[in-house]
Design an enzyme around this catalytic site. Structure first.
Site, PDB file in Angstrom:
ATOM      1  N   HIS A   1      14.092  14.330  -4.678  1.00  0.00           N
ATOM      2  CA  HIS A   1      12.935  13.455  -4.840  1.00  0.00           C
ATOM      3  C   HIS A   1      11.873  14.012  -5.793  1.00  0.00           C
ATOM      4  CE1 HIS A   1      10.058  10.405  -3.732  1.00  0.00           C
ATOM      5  NE2 HIS A   1       9.228  11.268  -3.180  1.00  0.00           N
TER       6      HIS A   1
ATOM      7  N   TYR B   1      -1.706   6.322   3.072  1.00  0.00           N
ATOM      8  CA  TYR B   1      -0.773   5.524   3.863  1.00  0.00           C
ATOM      9  C   TYR B   1      -1.508   4.465   4.668  1.00  0.00           C
ATOM     10  CZ  TYR B   1       2.951   8.704   2.603  1.00  0.00           C
ATOM     11  OH  TYR B   1       3.880   9.402   1.886  1.00  0.00           O
TER      12      TYR B   1
ATOM     13  N   ASP C   1       6.264   9.051  -6.891  1.00  0.00           N
ATOM     14  CA  ASP C   1       6.035   8.859  -5.462  1.00  0.00           C
ATOM     15  C   ASP C   1       4.757   8.033  -5.273  1.00  0.00           C
ATOM     16  OD1 ASP C   1       6.847   9.888  -2.589  1.00  0.00           O
ATOM     17  OD2 ASP C   1       4.733  10.421  -2.777  1.00  0.00           O
TER      18      ASP C   1
END
Length: 296
Positions: A277, A221, A112
């Site tokens: 995931h 982010y 990730d």
């Protein structure tokens, strides 16, 4: 050589002793779990997790290798500075960490957001990167923009996490609800929700309640456009070390391989079955098998 202050607190995970170290590198405290001996695996967790994400995998790898699982800056028990969340800077923490541990070279494994950090590390420090494993991840500049765009089926959380102070205020006090959403959701969540228990969710949620943790988490982010520019520069020269791209049948599927084929010249793809995931927690045996095979 970076100085380190170590707090040795052995923990036992499935009868494997894991040393808990706090190392001083790049002016930060980086908390790291270390186990085993032999060639090194550097395991980089994803968002919004910590090194705890590797708890099931470490006992499977450590009989064959030295396993190093840090809390990336801003996560877990590592420092939460005001700046430095672009992946190039986070990668520099890891280069200093390997130096402090006297590790000359490692197989870098990133899941990730850790995959994005791992790519920056491999591009900047090829001499330290024996091999690179890119798990269920994408790269700004090389296709992740679609995953960021709700108009093309992307996830809302990219924009939410970038929104600024309001993000922290809306999540504060609801950390477990927030983490649970991503773990339990049907798309890019878990195939078997019981693989990540409520107790596990609370570990991640509690880590996010530390002062500065939400801000640091969202900062991964808020730097994605900086990362995009860096990645486009890195991508001018393809990675030359062997790369393993791991996808999951209920996660990104072949997306990780498609991304790596754009930035690396020697790519092998693997898709794990019956996993969403989070393969290190959902299918640790499958993942350990492909990692050890790749390490050779």
């Amino acid at each position: 050589m970076p100085s380190n202050s170590t707090s040795l607190a052995p923990e036992h995970v499935d009868r494997v002793t894991v040393r808990s170290l706090t190392l001083r590198v790049n002016g930060l405290r980086i908390h790291t779990r270390v186990a085993g001996a032999g060639p090194a695996f550097l395991l980089l967790h994803g968002w919004p997790q910590t090194s705890y994400a590797w708890r099931k995998l470490m006992p499977l790898l450590s009989p064959h290798a030295t396993v190093i699982a840090p809390d990336l800056r801003g996560f877990g028990d590592s420092s939460k500075p005001a700046t430095g969340y672009d992946k190039k800077t986070v990668a520099s923490d890891l280069a200093a960490l390997l130096d402090a541990l006297h590790i000359d070279k490692a197989c870098v494994v990133g899941h990730d957001m850790g995959g994005q950090v791992g790519y920056a590390f491999a591009a900047l420090y090829p001499q330290l990167t024996d091999r690179f494993v890119f798990i269920e991840s994408g790269l700004p500049g090389f296709g992740q923009e679609n995953a960021m765009n709700v108009a093309t089926g992307g996830s809302w959380h990219f924009g939410f996490n970038m929104a600024g102070d309001i993000s922290e205020e809306l999540v504060r006090g609801r950390e477990a609800l927030f983490v649970r959403h991503f773990v339990r959701r049907d798309t890019v969540g878990t195939f078997d929700p019981s693989s990540i228990t409520e107790e596990d969710i609370n570990v991640y949620a509690t880590a996010l309640t530390q002062p500065g943790a939400l801000r640091a988490s969202f900062s991964y982010y808020r730097t994605l456009f900086v990362d995009r520019d860096d990645n486009l520069q890195f991508g001018l020269k393809k990675l030359e070390m062997p790369v393993l791209a791991v996808g999951c049948d209920f996660g990104y599927g072949g997306g990780s391989k498609a991304t790596m084929e754009r930035v690396a010249s020697n790519v092998r793809g693997v898709e794990l079955s019956e996993s969403g995931h989070y393969p290190a927690e959902e299918q640790p045996q499958q993942l350990a098998s492909v990692l050890l095979d790749f390490l050779g």
